[in-house]
Design a protein around this motif. Structure first.
Motif, PDB file in Angstrom:
ATOM      1  N   PHE A 116      20.933  86.265  13.189  1.00  0.00           N
ATOM      2  CA  PHE A 116      20.327  85.676  12.567  1.00  0.00           C
ATOM      3  C   PHE A 116      19.804  84.195  12.099  1.00  0.00           C
ATOM      4  N   ASP A 117      20.118  85.019  10.670  1.00  0.00           N
ATOM      5  CA  ASP A 117      19.434  84.496   9.741  1.00  0.00           C
ATOM      6  C   ASP A 117      20.776  82.896   9.059  1.00  0.00           C
ATOM      7  N   THR A 118      21.909  83.263   9.487  1.00  0.00           N
ATOM      8  CA  THR A 118      23.387  82.399   9.555  1.00  0.00           C
ATOM      9  C   THR A 118      23.243  81.433  10.998  1.00  0.00           C
ATOM     10  N   LEU A 119      22.147  81.493  11.911  1.00  0.00           N
ATOM     11  CA  LEU A 119      23.226  80.743  12.877  1.00  0.00           C
ATOM     12  C   LEU A 119      22.156  79.007  12.651  1.00  0.00           C
ATOM     13  N   ILE A 120      21.417  78.298  11.533  1.00  0.00           N
ATOM     14  CA  ILE A 120      21.525  77.361  11.508  1.00  0.00           C
ATOM     15  C   ILE A 120      22.526  77.388  10.007  1.00  0.00           C
ATOM     16  N   THR A 121      22.746  77.893   9.499  1.00  0.00           N
ATOM     17  CA  THR A 121      23.740  77.493   8.521  1.00  0.00           C
ATOM     18  C   THR A 121      25.080  77.677   9.534  1.00  0.00           C
ATOM     19  N   GLY A 122      25.323  78.243  10.566  1.00  0.00           N
ATOM     20  CA  GLY A 122      26.755  77.995  11.043  1.00  0.00           C
ATOM     21  C   GLY A 122      27.055  76.226  12.583  1.00  0.00           C
ATOM     22  N   ASP A 140       9.223  73.969   9.251  1.00  0.00           N
ATOM     23  CA  ASP A 140      10.362  74.018   7.697  1.00  0.00           C
ATOM     24  C   ASP A 140      11.496  73.872   8.743  1.00  0.00           C
ATOM     25  N   ARG A 141      11.491  74.787   9.892  1.00  0.00           N
ATOM     26  CA  ARG A 141      13.537  74.383  10.391  1.00  0.00           C
ATOM     27  C   ARG A 141      13.627  72.957  10.480  1.00  0.00           C
ATOM     28  N   GLN A 142      12.798  72.625  10.689  1.00  0.00           N
ATOM     29  CA  GLN A 142      12.775  70.564  11.491  1.00  0.00           C
ATOM     30  C   GLN A 142      13.443  69.938  10.269  1.00  0.00           C
ATOM     31  N   ASP A 143      13.021  70.510   9.244  1.00  0.00           N
ATOM     32  CA  ASP A 143      13.470  69.574   7.446  1.00  0.00           C
ATOM     33  C   ASP A 143      13.816  70.497   6.819  1.00  0.00           C
ATOM     34  N   VAL A 153      16.312  72.918   1.651  1.00  0.00           N
ATOM     35  CA  VAL A 153      17.842  73.795   1.825  1.00  0.00           C
ATOM     36  C   VAL A 153      18.938  72.873   2.670  1.00  0.00           C
ATOM     37  N   GLY A 154      19.090  72.462   3.380  1.00  0.00           N
ATOM     38  CA  GLY A 154      19.656  72.128   3.903  1.00  0.00           C
ATOM     39  C   GLY A 154      18.986  70.489   4.684  1.00  0.00           C
ATOM     40  N   GLU A 155      19.200  70.160   5.333  1.00  0.00           N
ATOM     41  CA  GLU A 155      19.155  68.459   6.383  1.00  0.00           C
ATOM     42  C   GLU A 155      18.478  68.801   8.001  1.00  0.00           C
TER      43      GLU A 155
END
Length: 321
Positions: A116-122, A140-143, A153-155
């Protein structure tokens, strides 16, 4: 027969042959024209049939439309939202909903398993086109902000929201130890899936617990591992999204292993995550979701898995807070 007669006869024969050739050429032209018209007619009928079969296909990015596949990153161990049957096939709310969306868009949703914790990185690395995994839509996930540190930590990602769910606590059946709220977990041990809202809530609660009553947190790659740990007596409680906790209570040990305690908290939308630069894909998914809500397929899927309480009336983009 005279020479002149011979010449006239030959001329007549030539004219007859020319006329015949001309007739054949005209017939051939008409035949080819007819075939051309038929081909165009067939193509037109095919386009109409395709449009009828997949009415929203044109909304997809051409690259995905040409491939005919949408790659979906998912932690396929979160029943009843997504999990594997005995044959290894992905089943559950998300795969069923993906099939319905695929019919609208004319593509196949191909689920690929990941933690689960690698899905957004993917998503960021273009390994997946979407992440669909009971993922709570949060600001937080949106931002692209780490919920622990508050640092960028990312876009970030966009979400198409399709369900509402809160977080529940469950314990071994008959061994609640008076646990009803998150405050009651101080001095206890809890199991959660790493990177989830339950994990975030547990870490936040641990900071609130008084000295001498530390909350022990055991985080696992998937929820099934967490349940196994609790079942074996290695912890006092577990926490998952309500549909998952309810399903575990109903099915684990034939309903004899666990029980839910207290009320749901932190009710929030599940979202299908899409990379920020894929707005065309995001909007196509939203349109398809609205279509299956309107045609009744969504309602049938939600009812099939017994989670009607979390149903939504329309798709929303970035509705999480």
């Amino acid at each position: 027969m005279t020479a002149s007669t011979t010449r006239r006869t030959t001329a007549k024969s030539a004219k007859s042959r020319i006329a015949a050739v001309g007739a054949i050429a005209v017939a051939g032209t008409l035949l080819l024209t007819g075939c051309g018209d038929q081909t165009k007619s067939d193509e037109s009928s095919s386009d109409k049939a395709s449009s009828k079969a997949a009415p929203l296909a044109s909304k997809l990015p051409k690259e995905i439309r040409d491939k005919g596949v949408i790659r979906v990153g998912s932690d396929i161990a979160y029943a009843p939202v997504e999990f594997k049957d005995k044959s290894g096939k992905a089943i559950g709310i998300d795969p069923d909903l993906a099939d319905a969306l695929g019919k609208q868009l004319g593509v196949k949703f191909e689920f690929q398993n990941g933690t689960f914790d690698t899905l957004i990185t993917g998503l960021r690395s273009n390994r997946y086109d979407l992440a669909m995994s009971a993922m709570t839509d949060t600001k937080d996930r949106q931002d692209g902000v780490d919920s622990d540190t508050g640092k960028k930590v990312g876009e970030g990602v966009d979400f198409v929201d399709y369900f509402n769910a809160g977080v529940s606590i469950y314990t071994p059946k008959g061994k609640t130890q008076g646990i009803k709220t998150w405050d009651d977990l101080c001095g206890k041990k809890i199991v959660v899936q790493r990177g989830t809202v339950s994990h975030d809530l547990a870490k936040a609660q641990a900071k609130k617990c008084p000295s001498g009553k530390k909350l022990g947190i055991q985080a696992f790659d998937d929820d099934q591992q967490a349940q196994t740990r609790l079942r074996s007596g290695g912890a006092d409680a577990g926490s998952s999204d309500f549909p998952v906790a309810a399903y575990a209570v109903k099915t684990s040990g034939g309903g004899k292993d666990f029980e839910i305690v207290g009320e749901q908290v932190e009710a929030a939308p599940y979202g299908i995550a899409v990379a920020k630069d894929q707005t065309e894909l995001r909007d196509a998914i939203k349109a398809a979701l609205d279509a299956v809500i309107k045609n009744g397929e969504y309602e049938k899927i939600i009812a099939k898995w017994g989670v009607e309480a979390g149903a939504v009336d329309a798709a929303t983009v970035n509705g999480g807070k």
